[in-house]
Design a protein around this motif. Structure first.
Motif, mmCIF file in Angstrom:
data_model
loop_
_atom_site.group_PDB
_atom_site.id
_atom_site.type_symbol
_atom_site.label_atom_id
_atom_site.label_comp_id
_atom_site.label_asym_id
_atom_site.label_seq_id
_atom_site.Cartn_x
_atom_site.Cartn_y
_atom_site.Cartn_z
ATOM 1 N N ARG B 91 0.868 -1.167 0.000
ATOM 2 C CA ARG B 91 0.000 0.000 0.000
ATOM 3 C C ARG B 91 0.912 1.227 0.000
ATOM 4 O O ARG B 91 2.112 1.098 0.243
ATOM 5 C CB ARG B 91 -0.887 0.004 1.251
ATOM 6 N N GLY B 92 0.310 2.407 -0.211
ATOM 7 C CA GLY B 92 1.110 3.629 -0.249
ATOM 8 C C GLY B 92 2.001 3.771 0.973
ATOM 9 O O GLY B 92 3.180 4.123 0.862
ATOM 10 N N ARG B 93 1.446 3.471 2.141
ATOM 11 C CA ARG B 93 2.229 3.679 3.370
ATOM 12 C C ARG B 93 3.428 2.738 3.459
ATOM 13 O O ARG B 93 4.436 3.074 4.078
ATOM 14 C CB ARG B 93 1.342 3.558 4.606
ATOM 15 N N HIS B 94 3.337 1.558 2.844
ATOM 16 C CA HIS B 94 4.488 0.653 2.872
ATOM 17 C C HIS B 94 5.655 1.242 2.074
ATOM 18 O O HIS B 94 6.813 1.096 2.467
ATOM 19 C CB HIS B 94 4.120 -0.722 2.294
ATOM 20 N N VAL B 95 5.312 1.904 0.963
ATOM 21 C CA VAL B 95 6.368 2.521 0.142
ATOM 22 C C VAL B 95 7.076 3.594 0.962
ATOM 23 O O VAL B 95 8.309 3.648 1.018
ATOM 24 C CB VAL B 95 5.769 3.131 -1.142
ATOM 25 N N LEU B 96 6.289 4.457 1.628
ATOM 26 C CA LEU B 96 6.901 5.539 2.401
ATOM 27 C C LEU B 96 7.640 5.006 3.624
ATOM 28 O O LEU B 96 8.611 5.599 4.072
ATOM 29 C CB LEU B 96 5.839 6.563 2.820
ATOM 30 N N ALA B 97 7.180 3.858 4.158
ATOM 31 C CA ALA B 97 7.860 3.284 5.323
ATOM 32 C C ALA B 97 9.233 2.730 4.939
ATOM 33 O O ALA B 97 10.150 2.699 5.756
ATOM 34 C CB ALA B 97 7.003 2.189 5.950
ATOM 35 N N MET B 98 9.387 2.278 3.693
ATOM 36 C CA MET B 98 10.659 1.723 3.240
ATOM 37 C C MET B 98 11.678 2.807 2.889
ATOM 38 O O MET B 98 12.880 2.611 3.028
ATOM 39 C CB MET B 98 10.442 0.829 2.011
ATOM 40 N N ALA B 99 11.180 3.953 2.419
ATOM 41 C CA ALA B 99 12.068 4.985 1.866
ATOM 42 C C ALA B 99 13.206 5.401 2.814
ATOM 43 O O ALA B 99 14.357 5.471 2.384
ATOM 44 C CB ALA B 99 11.260 6.194 1.409
ATOM 45 N N PRO B 100 12.925 5.667 4.116
ATOM 46 C CA PRO B 100 14.031 6.127 4.967
ATOM 47 C C PRO B 100 15.160 5.102 5.107
ATOM 48 O O PRO B 100 16.304 5.476 5.390
ATOM 49 C CB PRO B 100 13.380 6.390 6.326
ATOM 50 N N HIS B 101 14.857 3.820 4.905
ATOM 51 C CA HIS B 101 15.901 2.805 5.047
ATOM 52 C C HIS B 101 16.846 2.806 3.848
ATOM 53 O O HIS B 101 17.965 2.327 3.932
ATOM 54 C CB HIS B 101 15.277 1.418 5.192
ATOM 55 N N PHE B 102 16.359 3.295 2.713
ATOM 56 C CA PHE B 102 17.169 3.236 1.499
ATOM 57 C C PHE B 102 17.771 4.590 1.119
ATOM 58 O O PHE B 102 18.741 4.644 0.384
ATOM 59 C CB PHE B 102 16.341 2.675 0.341
ATOM 60 N N PHE B 103 17.150 5.685 1.592
ATOM 61 C CA PHE B 103 17.667 7.016 1.267
ATOM 62 C C PHE B 103 18.099 7.696 2.564
ATOM 63 O O PHE B 103 17.269 8.133 3.359
ATOM 64 C CB PHE B 103 16.594 7.829 0.534
ATOM 65 N N PRO B 104 19.418 7.781 2.787
ATOM 66 C CA PRO B 104 19.919 8.231 4.080
ATOM 67 C C PRO B 104 19.502 9.655 4.468
ATOM 68 O O PRO B 104 19.454 9.973 5.643
ATOM 69 C CB PRO B 104 21.439 8.114 3.949
ATOM 70 N N HIS B 105 19.191 10.518 3.473
ATOM 71 C CA HIS B 105 18.826 11.894 3.822
ATOM 72 C C HIS B 105 17.318 12.117 3.793
ATOM 73 O O HIS B 105 16.845 13.237 3.811
ATOM 74 C CB HIS B 105 19.507 12.876 2.864
ATOM 75 N N TYR B 106 16.575 11.034 3.720
ATOM 76 C CA TYR B 106 15.110 11.110 3.593
ATOM 77 C C TYR B 106 14.503 11.882 4.765
ATOM 78 O O TYR B 106 14.849 11.657 5.923
ATOM 79 C CB TYR B 106 14.551 9.695 3.554
ATOM 80 N N ASP B 107 13.589 12.787 4.452
ATOM 81 C CA ASP B 107 12.930 13.584 5.483
ATOM 82 C C ASP B 107 11.453 13.183 5.556
ATOM 83 O O ASP B 107 10.648 13.560 4.705
ATOM 84 C CB ASP B 107 13.077 15.075 5.148
ATOM 85 N N ALA B 108 11.101 12.410 6.609
ATOM 86 C CA ALA B 108 9.744 11.869 6.715
ATOM 87 C C ALA B 108 8.714 12.981 6.940
ATOM 88 O O ALA B 108 7.584 12.893 6.448
ATOM 89 C CB ALA B 108 9.671 10.846 7.839
ATOM 90 N N ALA B 109 9.118 14.035 7.669
ATOM 91 C CA ALA B 109 8.177 15.129 7.931
ATOM 92 C C ALA B 109 7.820 15.834 6.623
ATOM 93 O O ALA B 109 6.648 16.169 6.373
ATOM 94 C CB ALA B 109 8.787 16.112 8.924
ATOM 95 N N LEU B 110 8.845 16.025 5.776
ATOM 96 C CA LEU B 110 8.593 16.638 4.471
ATOM 97 C C LEU B 110 7.666 15.737 3.649
ATOM 98 O O LEU B 110 6.721 16.215 3.006
ATOM 99 C CB LEU B 110 9.925 16.840 3.732
ATOM 100 N N ALA B 111 7.917 14.421 3.689
ATOM 101 C CA ALA B 111 7.071 13.492 2.942
ATOM 102 C C ALA B 111 5.620 13.595 3.406
ATOM 103 O O ALA B 111 4.699 13.610 2.582
ATOM 104 C CB ALA B 111 7.590 12.063 3.117
ATOM 105 N N ASP B 112 5.415 13.723 4.722
ATOM 106 C CA ASP B 112 4.047 13.853 5.245
ATOM 107 C C ASP B 112 3.358 15.094 4.685
ATOM 108 O O ASP B 112 2.189 15.056 4.303
ATOM 109 C CB ASP B 112 4.064 13.929 6.779
ATOM 110 N N ARG B 113 4.121 16.205 4.645
ATOM 111 C CA ARG B 113 3.534 17.441 4.098
ATOM 112 C C ARG B 113 3.185 17.247 2.623
ATOM 113 O O ARG B 113 2.133 17.681 2.164
ATOM 114 C CB ARG B 113 4.509 18.610 4.244
#
Lengths: 252, 301
Positions: B91-113
């Motif tokens: 589901r969409g949330r699984h994709v976003l949950a995986m992203a921080p593990h693969f992209f070291p500079h990933y900003d989850a707060a920005l993704a939420d916005r």
């Protein structure tokens, strides 16, 4: 502009962590590979109990003691996990590469995931087999988790039996999946065509002259010995899977 | 510093040459547009840059190293492609949950916005999402990953005009705060033109333009005025196209200096810069669709 790279912390994580991330990817949604098989297993269990109850009710005291010892309600799990392995390679390979994983990290993580899955299912089945014995075959002399030749085996042998078989078939699944992402349908046609020829030749040989030694191997080698022989086969197939995957493109 | 350096990179599929001896450099810390028609080789080129496919010949360096199977390079790269495939169970949330593990500079707060901005239904299976929603999901990962090299291949296929502008705005905002190297492939050239600092145009697998966007914009101008004046002005110049409606004519000419433009203005001609899109359409052999629009415009006016 040149300072860009220095403003950021080191991005590279350790190989162990990268492989762990790939394993995590397989269980982001644990439903198909981890939860659903148990649910199916318990549904089969309930049905088997119902069927055994119906048969014992009508057969009455004439029922043989080993009547419920040869059920085949557990072997499907080996093939189910093989199909998960085939699909996993197709869907998660391109996703993992899209998320900047290397093929090597992807393959090691996927292999590790399926070995852990094999360990989890085989241990779970072993524990259920112990429960089955402690309850006199669920009160009806049935053997669902350790049927047929596993009936009087130890816990360790049952776990080893399911672990080696799930691992073997999962690796076969990974190899098929890897050949598909590398060579697409053409590769699979060629592979299964060649495989049929080999099997045909093997059958010919077995019928003609070879049955003696082969038959002796299966009747004279203890169960654990036969199962142990799957391990080198599993390793060879896992290496072949890597050979197929290492040059596979991640095209859409 | 260059982020990507390609030397005579070629990729063939059987008899088809998808990328043909492409040599170019993508500067670090800029937004580069990789432009070209469908099937020109944009996606293949991006697949090669990110090691997702193997070049037939030539050399590619990303941050100075070979990208293929190189975790040092790939962990600094994020490639979002239109055809990205997702596991069936995601589901969409699984994709976003995986992203921080693969992209070291990933900003989850920005993704939420961004999820709120694009209105992506995260609990929906990715398989059941519309094309636009899937594109938005990819765009969110692409922007929030803050990867040092971010490649976006047709990132807004299926998005409406409003959502596309949200994409441009958010990308620019975050780019300003967290500079990085962005490679954007698109065929909505006019829309993206203001974003682009450098332009690489690929046509039939060959690199036909590799220039600063600013220099490129100055390479051609359109002069409009009375037919006789226009003809007098363009005589002897490199005319790329001509149009005439009644007594009014326009001509697109290459390489006008400031002096030339002043002269044109003196003789009563109106001089306008040619848009990036028009320029590229002309340089890549013309587009049948675009040509048709021109003739209907001429016929109706």
């Amino acid at each position: 502009m040149t300072a860009l790279a220095h403003e950021r912390p080191a991005a590279l994580s350790s190989p162990g962590r990268r492989i762990g991330n790939v394993m995590r990817m397989h269980v982001a949604n644990p439903w198909p590979a981890v939860l659903l098989p148990w649910l199916i297993l318990f549904a089969i269990h309930a049905m088997m109990l119902a069927i055994w109850a119906i048969i014992s009710h009508y057969a009455g005291p004439d029922l043989d003691a080993d009547a419920f010892r040869y059920s085949g309600g557990i072997s499907w799990i080996v093939f189910y996990l093989m199909s998960i392995a085939i699909q996993a390679t197709n869907a998660t390979f391109r996703f993992a590469l899209g998320f900047s994983a290397t093929r090597r990290d992807y393959y090691l993580g996927t292999l590790a995931f399926f070995l852990i899955t094999a360990a989890m299912f085989s241990t779970g089945i072993g524990v259920l087999a112990l429960v089955e014995r402690a309850t006199d075959g669920w009160g009806m002399g049935g053997s669902l988790y350790a049927p047929a030749y596993l009936y009087d085996r130890s816990f360790g042998e049952i776990v080893f039996h399911f672990f080696t078989l799930i691992a073997l078939f999962a690796v076969i699944g990974l190899l098929i999946g890897a050949m598909y992402v590398r060579w697409r349908a053409t590769g699979l046609y060629a592979f299964f065509g060649a495989l049929s020829l080999v099997l045909l030749g093997l059958t010919w040989w077995l019928l003609d002259a070879g049955w003696g030694p082969v038959g002796r191997f299966f009747t004279e080698t203890p169960l654990v010995g036969i199962l142990a022989w799957t391990l080198p086969v599993t390793v060879v197939l896992a290496v072949l899977g890597w050979v197929a995957l290492r040059r596979a493109p991640a095209r859409g | 510093m260059t982020a990507v350096e390609a030397t005579r990179v070629t990729k063939t599929f059987g008899a088809v040459t998808a990328v043909d001896a492409a040599s170019f450099a993508i500067p670090e810390g800029a937004i580069t547009g990789l432009l070209g028609r469908n099937g020109a080789g944009k996606t293949t080129l991006m697949n090669l840059i990110t090691g997702q496919d193997f070049a037939t010949s030539g050399t590619l360096r990303v941050f100075g190293e070979r990208p293929v199977e190189n975790p040092r390079v790939l962990s600094r790269v994020c490639f979002i492609k239109e055809s990205q495939s997702y596991p069936d169970s995601y589901r969409g949330r699984h994709v976003l949950a995986m992203a921080p593990h693969f992209f070291p500079h990933y900003d989850a707060a920005l993704a939420d916005r961004l999820v709120a901005d694009f209105d992506v239904p995260l609990s929906r299976p990715v398989k059941k999402m519309s094309r636009g929603q899937r594109s938005a999901l990819g765009a969110i990962v692409g922007i929030a990953s803050r990867a040092e090299l971010t490649l976006l291949d047709e990132p807004y296929a299926g998005l409406d005009a409003v959502a596309r502008h949200v994409f441009y705005d958010r990308l620019l905002e975050d780019y300003a705060e967290h500079p990085r190297t962005v490679v954007l492939s698109t065929h909505l050239i006019d829309e993206a033109a203001d974003l682009l600092e450098r332009v690489i145009v690929i046509h039939g697998g060959r690199i036909v333009i590799d220039e600063e966007a600013e220099d490129l914009r100055g390479t051609a101008s359109t002069v409009v005025g009375r037919h006789a004046d226009v003809e007098a002005f363009v005589a002897g110049r490199d005319v790329m196209s001509r149009e005439r409606v009644g007594g009014i004519a326009s001509a697109t000419v290459a390489g006008l200096s400031a002096h030339d433009k002043a002269r044109a203005a003196e003789s009563g001609l109106e001089v306008t810069a040619v848009s990036l899109q028009q320029l590229i359409v002309r340089r890549t052999g013309g587009d049948p669709h675009d040509a048709r629009t021109h003739t209907t415009e001429e016929a109706s006016s």
